[in-house]
Design a protein around this motif. Structure first.
Motif, PDB file in Angstrom:
ATOM      1  N   ALA A   1       0.841  -1.206   0.000  1.00  0.00           N
ATOM      2  CA  ALA A   1       0.000   0.000   0.000  1.00  0.00           C
ATOM      3  C   ALA A   1       0.875   1.255   0.000  1.00  0.00           C
ATOM      4  O   ALA A   1       0.595   2.220  -0.722  1.00  0.00           O
ATOM      5  CB  ALA A   1      -0.934  -0.017   1.219  1.00  0.00           C
ATOM      6  N   ILE A   2       1.957   1.242   0.782  1.00  0.00           N
ATOM      7  CA  ILE A   2       2.884   2.390   0.800  1.00  0.00           C
ATOM      8  C   ILE A   2       3.369   2.691  -0.615  1.00  0.00           C
ATOM      9  O   ILE A   2       3.439   3.853  -1.042  1.00  0.00           O
ATOM     10  CB  ILE A   2       4.081   2.092   1.734  1.00  0.00           C
ATOM     11  CG1 ILE A   2       3.638   2.122   3.193  1.00  0.00           C
ATOM     12  CG2 ILE A   2       5.222   3.079   1.488  1.00  0.00           C
ATOM     13  CD1 ILE A   2       4.708   1.671   4.185  1.00  0.00           C
ATOM     14  N   CYS A   3       3.688   1.616  -1.362  1.00  0.00           N
ATOM     15  CA  CYS A   3       4.231   1.806  -2.717  1.00  0.00           C
ATOM     16  C   CYS A   3       3.241   2.503  -3.647  1.00  0.00           C
ATOM     17  O   CYS A   3       3.625   3.011  -4.689  1.00  0.00           O
ATOM     18  CB  CYS A   3       4.650   0.470  -3.312  1.00  0.00           C
ATOM     19  SG  CYS A   3       6.047  -0.248  -2.446  1.00  0.00           S
TER      20      CYS A   3
ATOM     21  N   TRP B   1       2.931   9.937  -1.974  1.00  0.00           N
ATOM     22  CA  TRP B   1       4.131  10.529  -1.343  1.00  0.00           C
ATOM     23  C   TRP B   1       5.327   9.591  -1.352  1.00  0.00           C
ATOM     24  O   TRP B   1       6.410   9.965  -0.943  1.00  0.00           O
ATOM     25  CB  TRP B   1       3.808  10.937   0.105  1.00  0.00           C
ATOM     26  CG  TRP B   1       2.568  11.749   0.167  1.00  0.00           C
ATOM     27  CD1 TRP B   1       2.459  13.081  -0.114  1.00  0.00           C
ATOM     28  CD2 TRP B   1       1.250  11.279   0.503  1.00  0.00           C
ATOM     29  NE1 TRP B   1       1.152  13.480   0.018  1.00  0.00           N
ATOM     30  CE2 TRP B   1       0.383  12.389   0.396  1.00  0.00           C
ATOM     31  CE3 TRP B   1       0.704  10.047   0.864  1.00  0.00           C
ATOM     32  CZ2 TRP B   1      -0.989  12.309   0.668  1.00  0.00           C
ATOM     33  CZ3 TRP B   1      -0.652   9.943   1.120  1.00  0.00           C
ATOM     34  CH2 TRP B   1      -1.481  11.075   1.018  1.00  0.00           C
ATOM     35  N   TYR B   2       5.134   8.341  -1.766  1.00  0.00           N
ATOM     36  CA  TYR B   2       6.231   7.364  -1.778  1.00  0.00           C
ATOM     37  C   TYR B   2       6.510   7.002  -3.231  1.00  0.00           C
ATOM     38  O   TYR B   2       5.817   6.178  -3.828  1.00  0.00           O
ATOM     39  CB  TYR B   2       5.860   6.123  -0.962  1.00  0.00           C
ATOM     40  CG  TYR B   2       7.015   5.154  -0.795  1.00  0.00           C
ATOM     41  CD1 TYR B   2       7.985   5.355   0.184  1.00  0.00           C
ATOM     42  CD2 TYR B   2       7.150   4.046  -1.632  1.00  0.00           C
ATOM     43  CE1 TYR B   2       9.051   4.468   0.336  1.00  0.00           C
ATOM     44  CE2 TYR B   2       8.215   3.159  -1.483  1.00  0.00           C
ATOM     45  CZ  TYR B   2       9.146   3.379  -0.500  1.00  0.00           C
ATOM     46  OH  TYR B   2      10.209   2.511  -0.347  1.00  0.00           O
ATOM     47  N   GLY B   3       7.545   7.613  -3.808  1.00  0.00           N
ATOM     48  CA  GLY B   3       7.740   7.492  -5.254  1.00  0.00           C
ATOM     49  C   GLY B   3       8.715   6.413  -5.696  1.00  0.00           C
ATOM     50  O   GLY B   3       8.907   6.208  -6.900  1.00  0.00           O
TER      51      GLY B   3
ATOM     52  N   SER C   1      15.459  -0.244  -3.864  1.00  0.00           N
ATOM     53  CA  SER C   1      16.218   0.411  -2.791  1.00  0.00           C
ATOM     54  C   SER C   1      16.336  -0.481  -1.556  1.00  0.00           C
ATOM     55  O   SER C   1      16.491   0.007  -0.434  1.00  0.00           O
ATOM     56  CB  SER C   1      15.613   1.769  -2.421  1.00  0.00           C
ATOM     57  OG  SER C   1      16.617   2.605  -1.862  1.00  0.00           O
ATOM     58  N   THR C   2      16.290  -1.780  -1.783  1.00  0.00           N
ATOM     59  CA  THR C   2      16.559  -2.737  -0.705  1.00  0.00           C
ATOM     60  C   THR C   2      17.924  -2.482  -0.075  1.00  0.00           C
ATOM     61  O   THR C   2      18.101  -2.647   1.135  1.00  0.00           O
ATOM     62  CB  THR C   2      16.530  -4.163  -1.290  1.00  0.00           C
ATOM     63  OG1 THR C   2      15.218  -4.401  -1.791  1.00  0.00           O
ATOM     64  CG2 THR C   2      16.880  -5.197  -0.251  1.00  0.00           C
ATOM     65  N   ILE C   3      18.877  -2.052  -0.880  1.00  0.00           N
ATOM     66  CA  ILE C   3      20.227  -1.754  -0.381  1.00  0.00           C
ATOM     67  C   ILE C   3      20.165  -0.733   0.762  1.00  0.00           C
ATOM     68  O   ILE C   3      21.041  -0.712   1.625  1.00  0.00           O
ATOM     69  CB  ILE C   3      21.130  -1.237  -1.545  1.00  0.00           C
ATOM     70  CG1 ILE C   3      22.606  -1.130  -1.130  1.00  0.00           C
ATOM     71  CG2 ILE C   3      20.653   0.105  -2.080  1.00  0.00           C
ATOM     72  CD1 ILE C   3      23.319  -2.456  -1.045  1.00  0.00           C
TER      73      ILE C   3
ATOM     74  N   VAL D   1      -0.418   5.365   6.634  1.00  0.00           N
ATOM     75  CA  VAL D   1      -0.143   3.973   6.252  1.00  0.00           C
ATOM     76  C   VAL D   1       1.229   3.536   6.774  1.00  0.00           C
ATOM     77  O   VAL D   1       1.393   2.422   7.276  1.00  0.00           O
ATOM     78  CB  VAL D   1      -0.241   3.778   4.717  1.00  0.00           C
ATOM     79  CG1 VAL D   1       0.010   2.325   4.349  1.00  0.00           C
ATOM     80  CG2 VAL D   1      -1.601   4.228   4.214  1.00  0.00           C
ATOM     81  N   THR D   2       2.217   4.447   6.663  1.00  0.00           N
ATOM     82  CA  THR D   2       3.554   4.086   7.158  1.00  0.00           C
ATOM     83  C   THR D   2       3.538   3.923   8.678  1.00  0.00           C
ATOM     84  O   THR D   2       4.205   3.037   9.228  1.00  0.00           O
ATOM     85  CB  THR D   2       4.593   5.138   6.722  1.00  0.00           C
ATOM     86  OG1 THR D   2       4.469   5.357   5.314  1.00  0.00           O
ATOM     87  CG2 THR D   2       6.004   4.666   7.042  1.00  0.00           C
ATOM     88  N   ALA D   3       2.743   4.740   9.358  1.00  0.00           N
ATOM     89  CA  ALA D   3       2.616   4.577  10.814  1.00  0.00           C
ATOM     90  C   ALA D   3       2.036   3.203  11.139  1.00  0.00           C
ATOM     91  O   ALA D   3       2.509   2.505  12.050  1.00  0.00           O
ATOM     92  CB  ALA D   3       1.733   5.691  11.393  1.00  0.00           C
TER      93      ALA D   3
ATOM     94  N   THR E   1      13.129   0.901  14.310  1.00  0.00           N
ATOM     95  CA  THR E   1      12.682  -0.268  13.549  1.00  0.00           C
ATOM     96  C   THR E   1      13.262  -0.316  12.135  1.00  0.00           C
ATOM     97  O   THR E   1      13.129  -1.335  11.457  1.00  0.00           O
ATOM     98  CB  THR E   1      11.145  -0.290  13.452  1.00  0.00           C
ATOM     99  OG1 THR E   1      10.710   0.984  12.964  1.00  0.00           O
ATOM    100  CG2 THR E   1      10.519  -0.542  14.813  1.00  0.00           C
ATOM    101  N   GLU E   2      13.846   0.777  11.675  1.00  0.00           N
ATOM    102  CA  GLU E   2      14.425   0.759  10.327  1.00  0.00           C
ATOM    103  C   GLU E   2      15.426   1.881  10.139  1.00  0.00           C
ATOM    104  O   GLU E   2      15.201   3.001  10.584  1.00  0.00           O
ATOM    105  CB  GLU E   2      13.317   0.905   9.267  1.00  0.00           C
ATOM    106  CG  GLU E   2      13.843   0.894   7.835  1.00  0.00           C
ATOM    107  CD  GLU E   2      12.747   0.796   6.782  1.00  0.00           C
ATOM    108  OE1 GLU E   2      11.791   1.593   6.841  1.00  0.00           O
ATOM    109  OE2 GLU E   2      12.857  -0.083   5.906  1.00  0.00           O
ATOM    110  N   ASN E   3      16.529   1.553   9.469  1.00  0.00           N
ATOM    111  CA  ASN E   3      17.399   2.559   8.860  1.00  0.00           C
ATOM    112  C   ASN E   3      17.252   2.396   7.362  1.00  0.00           C
ATOM    113  O   ASN E   3      17.363   1.282   6.845  1.00  0.00           O
ATOM    114  CB  ASN E   3      18.880   2.325   9.205  1.00  0.00           C
ATOM    115  CG  ASN E   3      19.222   2.745  10.623  1.00  0.00           C
ATOM    116  OD1 ASN E   3      18.535   3.592  11.217  1.00  0.00           O
ATOM    117  ND2 ASN E   3      20.276   2.171  11.168  1.00  0.00           N
TER     118      ASN E   3
HETATM  119  C1  AVJ Z   1      11.772  -1.573   1.206  1.00  0.00           C
HETATM  120  C2  AVJ Z   1      13.623  -0.700   2.408  1.00  0.00           C
HETATM  121  C3  AVJ Z   1      13.125   0.141   0.255  1.00  0.00           C
HETATM  122  O1  AVJ Z   1      13.260   2.109   2.943  1.00  0.00           O
HETATM  123  O2  AVJ Z   1      11.897   2.962   1.515  1.00  0.00           O
HETATM  124  C4  AVJ Z   1       9.011   2.139   3.150  1.00  0.00           C
HETATM  125  C5  AVJ Z   1      10.867   0.326   3.291  1.00  0.00           C
HETATM  126  N1  AVJ Z   1       9.923   1.825   5.065  1.00  0.00           N
HETATM  127  N2  AVJ Z   1       8.449   2.992   4.034  1.00  0.00           N
HETATM  128  C6  AVJ Z   1      12.302   2.027   2.195  1.00  0.00           C
HETATM  129  C7  AVJ Z   1       9.954   1.413   3.805  1.00  0.00           C
HETATM  130  C8  AVJ Z   1       9.005   2.782   5.187  1.00  0.00           C
HETATM  131  C9  AVJ Z   1      11.582   0.684   2.032  1.00  0.00           C
HETATM  132  N3  AVJ Z   1      12.519  -0.349   1.506  1.00  0.00           N
END
Ligand code: AVJ
Length: 348
Positions: free
Chosen positions: A65-67, A71-73, A178-180, A228-230, A295-297
């Motif tokens: 859904a985020i994709c 706002w998430y391009g 952008s998995t990297i 959605v990201t929250a 929870t994420e970098n």
């Molecule tokens: C899947 C790691 C590329 O970092 O943009 C999306 C995960 N986290 N919104 C990212 C993510 C929050 C996403 N990646």
């Protein structure tokens, strides 16, 4: 894990316990791996969880859904770049085999596969059975004659299987989306080392990466107005509650996205709104007010910093394609040919 490279298990798509696959060998069952990650991360100071914890079934759906959010391009930009540049990509790589690490729904793979005239086989590497099903179906439509080989395991093992069992070259390995960004810089460097050591001189590695952009764009992408990201972030607490019998109060935590400019990364946190103690199985986890779990970098690159990932390896960047408007890069690497005279074997 034994291999130096491709270290962290698929940071993007980690399976829930239902998708754990006994055929995949040495990796621990996904359920156990998750609770190990949680117990370890919540004991650390500052508290943190590896981003793979975000991707149970619901987490993967929330990420999809985020994709689609305006706002998430990342996904849109990368798909458009691949579509616009597929002929150049294909003539540089000209692969007989494609290996995709984390193919997701397979839309991008189908695009690339359709543009590669010599393609004979496609290897899909993902811990999630659903991702394997979806991407296999997408490839079958794009290239009905291609052989499709599924690897329900980590990137590391799957890549090794793909390169060993069907060493038909040339091979194009892809790490997209952008998995990297989820790899710590030293892990990204190790990944590049291992990749360049595993590939032959006619193989290529295609890397998709989000670029540094103004902070306000990042904050909209990672703390979107629809929430959605929250939800995606807080779902990890739902998952800990249901899989580990914990009693996290979801209302007592807030999602926060932070642009850490000096580290060039977006961080996602869950912020404790008050001092509290949470039971996680037989463990008690104490939070101070405003204490966070990271929870994420998500590391962001510059075009040249991506090319420099090849610096300490046998890779050269042989192509780079940019979306300047959004800020996204596809970079293609190939092993540098051994130069005559650079080795003692050149004597005779
Ligand atoms: C899947 C790691 C590329 O970092 O943009 C999306 C995960 N986290 N919104 C990212 C993510 C929050 C996403 N990646």
């Amino acid at each position: 894990m034994s291999s130096p490279l491709l270290k962290s298990v698929s940071p993007v798509v980690a399976g829930s316990s239902e998708s754990a696959d006994s055929k995949t060998g040495p990796a621990a069952p996904a359920g156990a791996a998750f609770s190990d990650d949680v117990r370890r991360g919540l004991r650390e100071s500052p508290k943190c969880l590896p981003p793979r914890c975000l991707y149970d079934e619901l987490g993967s759906l929330l990420f999809e859904a985020i994709c689609r959010l305006p706002w998430y391009g990342v996904t849109r930009a990368e798909t458009a770049l691949l579509r616009d540049r597929r002929r150049e990509l294909s003539s540089l790589a000209n692969p007989q085999s494609i290996v995709e690490l984390g193919p997701g729904g397979g839309e991008k793979l189908a695009l690339v596969a359709a543009a590669c005239p010599r393609l004979k086989r496609v290897h899909l590497v993902d811990i999630s059975e659903r991702a394997l099903d979806d991407s296999a179906a997408a490839v079958a439509v794009a290239r009905p004659r291609a052989q499709i080989i599924r690897h329900a395991t980590t990137f590391e093992h799957g890549l090794r299987q793909a390169l060993n069992r069907h060493a038909k070259r040339p091979t194009l390995v892809m790490l997209l989306g952008s998995t990297i960004g989820n790899y710590e810089p030293e892990d990204a460097a190790r990944l590049m080392q291992s990749m360049s050591a595993s590939l032959g001189p006619n193989d290529t590695f295609l890397l998709g990466a989000d670029l540094v952009k103004p902070e306000r764009e990042f904050l909209l992408a990672y703390d979107d107005p629809l929430g959605v990201t929250a939800s995606f972030n807080k779902n990890v607490l739902v998952r800990i509650n249901s899989e580990m019998g914990a009693d996290f109060d979801l209302g007592a935590f807030t999602h926060r996205a932070v642009w850490n400019a000096s580290a060039s990364r977006i961080e996602m946190h869950l912020v404790s709104r008050r001092a509290q103690a949470v039971r996680v199985g037989r463990m008690t986890v104490r939070f101070k007010k405003n204490e966070t779990i990271r929870t994420e970098n998500s590391y962001k690159y510059q075009p040249e910093s991506l090319r420099l990932l090849a610096a300490a390896t046998d890779f050269d960047a042989v192509g780079q394609w940019l979306d300047h408007d959004f800020g996204y890069a596809l970079t293609m690497f190939r092993r540098r040919p051994l130069r005559r005279g650079s080795r003692s074997t050149d004597h005779g």
